[in-house]
Design a protein around this motif. Sequence first.
Motif, PDB file in Angstrom:
ATOM      1  N   PRO A  68       0.853  -1.189   0.000  1.00  0.00           N
ATOM      2  CA  PRO A  68       0.000   0.000   0.000  1.00  0.00           C
ATOM      3  C   PRO A  68       0.890   1.241   0.000  1.00  0.00           C
ATOM      4  O   PRO A  68       1.936   1.238   0.664  1.00  0.00           O
ATOM      5  N   ARG A  69       0.502   2.274  -0.729  1.00  0.00           N
ATOM      6  CA  ARG A  69       1.405   3.441  -0.781  1.00  0.00           C
ATOM      7  C   ARG A  69       1.571   4.078   0.584  1.00  0.00           C
ATOM      8  O   ARG A  69       2.602   4.687   0.863  1.00  0.00           O
ATOM      9  N   ARG A  92       7.879   5.167 -12.304  1.00  0.00           N
ATOM     10  CA  ARG A  92       8.971   4.516 -11.589  1.00  0.00           C
ATOM     11  C   ARG A  92       9.981   5.555 -11.122  1.00  0.00           C
ATOM     12  O   ARG A  92      10.568   6.265 -11.936  1.00  0.00           O
ATOM     13  N   HIS A  93      10.163   5.603  -9.821  1.00  0.00           N
ATOM     14  CA  HIS A  93      11.091   6.567  -9.222  1.00  0.00           C
ATOM     15  C   HIS A  93      12.441   5.864  -9.066  1.00  0.00           C
ATOM     16  O   HIS A  93      12.567   4.920  -8.281  1.00  0.00           O
ATOM     17  N   ILE A 106       1.289   4.698  -9.005  1.00  0.00           N
ATOM     18  CA  ILE A 106       0.238   4.994  -9.988  1.00  0.00           C
ATOM     19  C   ILE A 106      -0.535   6.213  -9.520  1.00  0.00           C
ATOM     20  O   ILE A 106      -1.112   6.202  -8.426  1.00  0.00           O
ATOM     21  N   GLU A 107      -0.533   7.259 -10.330  1.00  0.00           N
ATOM     22  CA  GLU A 107      -1.238   8.495  -9.950  1.00  0.00           C
ATOM     23  C   GLU A 107      -2.569   8.631 -10.676  1.00  0.00           C
ATOM     24  O   GLU A 107      -3.394   9.428 -10.283  1.00  0.00           O
ATOM     25  N   VAL A 108      -2.759   7.828 -11.746  1.00  0.00           N
ATOM     26  CA  VAL A 108      -4.003   7.946 -12.520  1.00  0.00           C
ATOM     27  C   VAL A 108      -5.066   7.000 -11.957  1.00  0.00           C
ATOM     28  O   VAL A 108      -4.783   6.150 -11.112  1.00  0.00           O
ATOM     29  N   GLY A 114      -3.049   3.301  -5.494  1.00  0.00           N
ATOM     30  CA  GLY A 114      -2.923   3.080  -4.051  1.00  0.00           C
ATOM     31  C   GLY A 114      -1.898   2.010  -3.707  1.00  0.00           C
ATOM     32  O   GLY A 114      -1.582   1.796  -2.542  1.00  0.00           O
ATOM     33  N   LEU A 115      -1.386   1.355  -4.747  1.00  0.00           N
ATOM     34  CA  LEU A 115      -0.340   0.345  -4.524  1.00  0.00           C
ATOM     35  C   LEU A 115       0.958   0.837  -5.151  1.00  0.00           C
ATOM     36  O   LEU A 115       0.943   1.402  -6.249  1.00  0.00           O
ATOM     37  N   ASP A 116       2.056   0.635  -4.463  1.00  0.00           N
ATOM     38  CA  ASP A 116       3.370   0.985  -5.004  1.00  0.00           C
ATOM     39  C   ASP A 116       4.125  -0.297  -5.364  1.00  0.00           C
ATOM     40  O   ASP A 116       4.075  -1.286  -4.622  1.00  0.00           O
TER      41      ASP A 116
END
Length: 193
Positions: A68-69, A92-93, A106-108, A114-116
Amino acid sequence: MSFNLHPLINNGITAGSSSFSGGKLSCHCKASPVTVSLTSNIAHNHACGCSKCWKPSGAIFSIVGVVPRSALSVASGESKLYIVDKDAVIQRHACKECGVHMFGRIEVDHAFHGLDFVHVELSKEKGWQEVQFAAFVSSVVEQGLVAPEEADKVRQQLKGLGLSTYDALSPGLMDAIAAFVAKKNGVLRESKL
Ligand SMILES: N[C@@H](CCC(=O)N[C@@H](CSCO)C(=O)NCC(=O)O)C(=O)O
Ligand SMILES: [Zn+2]
Ligand SMILES: [Zn+2]
């Protein structure tokens, strides 16, 4: 001959621990590494053959899972991070010095918002969920990493490790994406996914 799938699975899969609850990821920089703290185990851990997920040198697959983010924070070196592809669904950072991807966000509007996405090989801790399946196997051919006529040998090697192989994500994850899209398009009102 066997393929260098990924160092975490080449010699077999080690089971994770259900009581494990997180750890610290570090990039490959010797000096001032980027570090990321996770306060949860990962889920949906998988080998991904796609061209976008980070792979260690020589490996044809990435190993990537989700948290979870809210369970992820950058603990140090944040100024060294950049977004590899701002137009991708998964942003991807990565560390601009060593190239390692520290997390994908995911920002869209998306089923997995909500998941990283993270690579737990960057952690020294033991207990992370083991790899569950192999995704995007045919993508290794797309990238020129494996000849098309060898693709089934890659699948056999993965199956020998006990992993089901897919050329997209697993059916469960594809169904979750499909249910999300159907709801968004107004053709599905309710589902358990
Ligand atoms: N053949 C393409 C496939 C790339 C792809 O669709 N990758 C998936 C899985 S990444 C983690 O499992 C995806 O969801 N990508 C979205 C994104 O990367 O933003 C290729 O190999 O490039
Ligand atoms: Zn680095
Ligand atoms: Zn991928």
